[in-house]
Design a protein around this motif. Structure first.
Motif, PDB file in Angstrom:
ATOM      1  N   SER A  11       0.827  -1.215   0.000  1.00  0.00           N
ATOM      2  CA  SER A  11       0.000   0.000   0.000  1.00  0.00           C
ATOM      3  C   SER A  11       0.857   1.259   0.000  1.00  0.00           C
ATOM      4  O   SER A  11       0.555   2.232  -0.694  1.00  0.00           O
ATOM      5  CB  SER A  11      -0.926   0.007   1.221  1.00  0.00           C
ATOM      6  OG  SER A  11      -1.826  -1.075   1.177  1.00  0.00           O
ATOM      7  N   LEU A  12       1.947   1.232   0.764  1.00  0.00           N
ATOM      8  CA  LEU A  12       2.828   2.392   0.834  1.00  0.00           C
ATOM      9  C   LEU A  12       3.434   2.695  -0.523  1.00  0.00           C
ATOM     10  O   LEU A  12       3.449   3.866  -0.959  1.00  0.00           O
ATOM     11  CB  LEU A  12       3.938   2.140   1.857  1.00  0.00           C
ATOM     12  CG  LEU A  12       5.031   3.218   1.937  1.00  0.00           C
ATOM     13  CD1 LEU A  12       4.441   4.546   2.381  1.00  0.00           C
ATOM     14  CD2 LEU A  12       6.154   2.776   2.878  1.00  0.00           C
ATOM     15  N   TYR A  13       3.921   1.674  -1.213  1.00  0.00           N
ATOM     16  CA  TYR A  13       4.557   1.896  -2.511  1.00  0.00           C
ATOM     17  C   TYR A  13       3.537   2.278  -3.582  1.00  0.00           C
ATOM     18  O   TYR A  13       3.828   3.094  -4.461  1.00  0.00           O
ATOM     19  CB  TYR A  13       5.347   0.654  -2.940  1.00  0.00           C
ATOM     20  CG  TYR A  13       6.704   0.587  -2.290  1.00  0.00           C
ATOM     21  CD1 TYR A  13       7.793   1.241  -2.846  1.00  0.00           C
ATOM     22  CD2 TYR A  13       6.894  -0.086  -1.089  1.00  0.00           C
ATOM     23  CE1 TYR A  13       9.037   1.207  -2.240  1.00  0.00           C
ATOM     24  CE2 TYR A  13       8.127  -0.125  -0.468  1.00  0.00           C
ATOM     25  CZ  TYR A  13       9.200   0.529  -1.048  1.00  0.00           C
ATOM     26  OH  TYR A  13      10.424   0.506  -0.432  1.00  0.00           O
ATOM     27  N   ASN A  14       2.334   1.709  -3.504  1.00  0.00           N
ATOM     28  CA  ASN A  14       1.287   2.099  -4.450  1.00  0.00           C
ATOM     29  C   ASN A  14       0.911   3.570  -4.269  1.00  0.00           C
ATOM     30  O   ASN A  14       0.732   4.305  -5.239  1.00  0.00           O
ATOM     31  CB  ASN A  14       0.053   1.218  -4.275  1.00  0.00           C
ATOM     32  CG  ASN A  14       0.200  -0.130  -4.944  1.00  0.00           C
ATOM     33  OD1 ASN A  14       0.952  -0.278  -5.907  1.00  0.00           O
ATOM     34  ND2 ASN A  14      -0.511  -1.128  -4.452  1.00  0.00           N
ATOM     35  N   VAL A  15       0.794   3.977  -3.020  1.00  0.00           N
ATOM     36  CA  VAL A  15       0.467   5.383  -2.731  1.00  0.00           C
ATOM     37  C   VAL A  15       1.610   6.292  -3.169  1.00  0.00           C
ATOM     38  O   VAL A  15       1.383   7.358  -3.758  1.00  0.00           O
ATOM     39  CB  VAL A  15       0.173   5.572  -1.228  1.00  0.00           C
ATOM     40  CG1 VAL A  15       0.102   7.058  -0.884  1.00  0.00           C
ATOM     41  CG2 VAL A  15      -1.128   4.887  -0.849  1.00  0.00           C
ATOM     42  N   LEU A  16       2.848   5.876  -2.909  1.00  0.00           N
ATOM     43  CA  LEU A  16       4.010   6.685  -3.299  1.00  0.00           C
ATOM     44  C   LEU A  16       4.069   6.868  -4.809  1.00  0.00           C
ATOM     45  O   LEU A  16       4.296   7.986  -5.301  1.00  0.00           O
ATOM     46  CB  LEU A  16       5.290   6.020  -2.801  1.00  0.00           C
ATOM     47  CG  LEU A  16       6.610   6.761  -3.088  1.00  0.00           C
ATOM     48  CD1 LEU A  16       6.591   8.148  -2.461  1.00  0.00           C
ATOM     49  CD2 LEU A  16       7.797   5.956  -2.578  1.00  0.00           C
ATOM     50  N   ILE A  17       3.848   5.790  -5.554  1.00  0.00           N
ATOM     51  CA  ILE A  17       3.853   5.875  -7.023  1.00  0.00           C
ATOM     52  C   ILE A  17       2.723   6.785  -7.508  1.00  0.00           C
ATOM     53  O   ILE A  17       2.916   7.608  -8.410  1.00  0.00           O
ATOM     54  CB  ILE A  17       3.728   4.468  -7.650  1.00  0.00           C
ATOM     55  CG1 ILE A  17       5.018   3.672  -7.396  1.00  0.00           C
ATOM     56  CG2 ILE A  17       3.458   4.562  -9.149  1.00  0.00           C
ATOM     57  CD1 ILE A  17       4.929   2.223  -7.822  1.00  0.00           C
ATOM     58  N   ALA A  18       1.549   6.645  -6.887  1.00  0.00           N
ATOM     59  CA  ALA A  18       0.400   7.466  -7.288  1.00  0.00           C
ATOM     60  C   ALA A  18       0.651   8.947  -6.997  1.00  0.00           C
ATOM     61  O   ALA A  18       0.339   9.818  -7.822  1.00  0.00           O
ATOM     62  CB  ALA A  18      -0.857   6.994  -6.554  1.00  0.00           C
ATOM     63  N   VAL A  19       1.228   9.244  -5.825  1.00  0.00           N
ATOM     64  CA  VAL A  19       1.497  10.642  -5.446  1.00  0.00           C
ATOM     65  C   VAL A  19       2.537  11.261  -6.376  1.00  0.00           C
ATOM     66  O   VAL A  19       2.369  12.389  -6.868  1.00  0.00           O
ATOM     67  CB  VAL A  19       1.966  10.722  -3.983  1.00  0.00           C
ATOM     68  CG1 VAL A  19       2.539  12.104  -3.676  1.00  0.00           C
ATOM     69  CG2 VAL A  19       0.816  10.415  -3.039  1.00  0.00           C
ATOM     70  N   LEU A  20       3.614  10.529  -6.633  1.00  0.00           N
ATOM     71  CA  LEU A  20       4.666  11.031  -7.526  1.00  0.00           C
ATOM     72  C   LEU A  20       4.136  11.222  -8.945  1.00  0.00           C
ATOM     73  O   LEU A  20       4.498  12.187  -9.626  1.00  0.00           O
ATOM     74  CB  LEU A  20       5.861  10.079  -7.529  1.00  0.00           C
ATOM     75  CG  LEU A  20       6.664  10.020  -6.217  1.00  0.00           C
ATOM     76  CD1 LEU A  20       7.716   8.929  -6.290  1.00  0.00           C
ATOM     77  CD2 LEU A  20       7.306  11.366  -5.909  1.00  0.00           C
ATOM     78  N   THR A  21       3.274  10.316  -9.375  1.00  0.00           N
ATOM     79  CA  THR A  21       2.661  10.460 -10.698  1.00  0.00           C
ATOM     80  C   THR A  21       1.791  11.709 -10.754  1.00  0.00           C
ATOM     81  O   THR A  21       1.817  12.463 -11.740  1.00  0.00           O
ATOM     82  CB  THR A  21       1.804   9.220 -11.040  1.00  0.00           C
ATOM     83  OG1 THR A  21       2.628   8.052 -11.011  1.00  0.00           O
ATOM     84  CG2 THR A  21       1.178   9.355 -12.418  1.00  0.00           C
ATOM     85  N   ALA A  22       1.027  11.949  -9.696  1.00  0.00           N
ATOM     86  CA  ALA A  22       0.149  13.122  -9.645  1.00  0.00           C
ATOM     87  C   ALA A  22       0.955  14.420  -9.735  1.00  0.00           C
ATOM     88  O   ALA A  22       0.611  15.320 -10.513  1.00  0.00           O
ATOM     89  CB  ALA A  22      -0.667  13.095  -8.349  1.00  0.00           C
ATOM     90  N   VAL A  23       2.026  14.512  -8.957  1.00  0.00           N
ATOM     91  CA  VAL A  23       2.851  15.728  -8.969  1.00  0.00           C
ATOM     92  C   VAL A  23       3.530  15.902 -10.323  1.00  0.00           C
ATOM     93  O   VAL A  23       3.597  17.021 -10.869  1.00  0.00           O
ATOM     94  CB  VAL A  23       3.904  15.685  -7.842  1.00  0.00           C
ATOM     95  CG1 VAL A  23       4.799  16.921  -7.907  1.00  0.00           C
ATOM     96  CG2 VAL A  23       3.230  15.605  -6.486  1.00  0.00           C
TER      97      VAL A  23
END
Length: 272
Positions: free
Chosen positions: A174-186
């Protein structure tokens, strides 16, 4: 060479090249995991969310960047939660959020500022839009993305291909999925300044798909995507400057040409 030197004599083009290269690199690396996890259209969905947020910010007189980044991060997290719970398929969830956010942005724009130069540049992109603040933000995001792939490569690999195995080995999926999603958003918010909401997703999809035509290992695809994305962006910028064409569209067409070339190489290799 003279044309390149002439380009670099303009400060706004220097900012555009630096910011664009870093955004392209981040988008291509993140795109490998997104494409393999079948989230390739998340870039398109989040770019439309960003357009909606930017429309609201411009209408209210707020800072577009400071307002849109948290909004798009929340949308990415919300989208991730919907698909993880299995209530909606990823493509359906992306389509719903994408269409709704774009429609909201268009309505807000029509009722307030109208189709101004700022709104048009966010929709279709403009090399004049990349500011020094954008470049600084892009440098920070690039360091984080490169650090994630350099120091956590094995964990990113496990999360990308087999989340069940990754959980069994103690990886916080979950942490890595959220990290990838956040970095993609920015990355999408920053890239929209130049590529526009209509074209930014191409930086995520094209390099990964192109590299997969020739390379089969995850490491090979990651390296190829990063290098190919940067090369295609630079060639697209030179083409845009020399032929007076829109920068975003030129970069996409160069990526398309690279995809066709790599597809041809793949077809030849199969015949041999």
């Amino acid at each position: 060479m003279n044309m390149i030197l002439e380009m670099m004599s303009y400060p706004f083009l220097v900012r555009a090249v630096i910011g664009g290269v870093l955004v392209s690199l981040c988008a291509s690396l993140l795109g490998v995991s997104l494409v393999l996890k079948r989230y390739s259209m998340i870039g398109d969905g989040l770019s439309h969310v960003s357009f909606g947020a930017l429309s609201v910010a411009l209408a209210a007189g707020w800072s577009p960047l400071k307002f849109s980044i948290p909004v798009v991060i929340i949308a990415a997290f919300f989208l991730l939660r919907i698909t993880e719970n299995g209530k909606l398929k990823s493509d359906a969830a992306i389509a719903i959020i994408s269409a709704s956010a774009l429609a909201f942005g268009i309505v807000v724009t029509s009722l307030t500022t109208g189709m101004t130069t700022d709104v048009s540049s966010y929709m279709f992109g403009s090399i004049l839009a990349m500011s020094s603040e954008d470049v600084r933000m892009t440098v920070i995001v690039s360091v984080i993305v490169l650090g994630m792939f350099f120091f956590c490569y094995n964990k990113v690999f496990a999360v990308t291909f087999d989340e069940s195995f990754a959980k069994a080995t103690g990886v916080s999926v979950s942490l890595y999925n959220v990290l990838i999603a956040v970095l993609t958003a920015v990355t999408i918010v920053l890239g929209m300044r130049m590529m526009g909401a209509m074209l930014i997703s191409s930086l995520i999809i094209f390099p990964a798909l192109t590299s997969m035509r020739v390379f089969k290992s995850f490491q090979g695809v990651v390296w190829s995507s990063g290098i190919l994305s940067v090369v295609c962006f630079c060639v697209g910028m030179v083409f845009s400057y020399g032929c007076s064409t829109p920068a975003g569209a030129s970069v996409v067409l160069v990526n398309l040409a690279a995809f066709l070339i790599f597809s041809g190489v793949q077809a030849v290799r199969k015949c041999l």
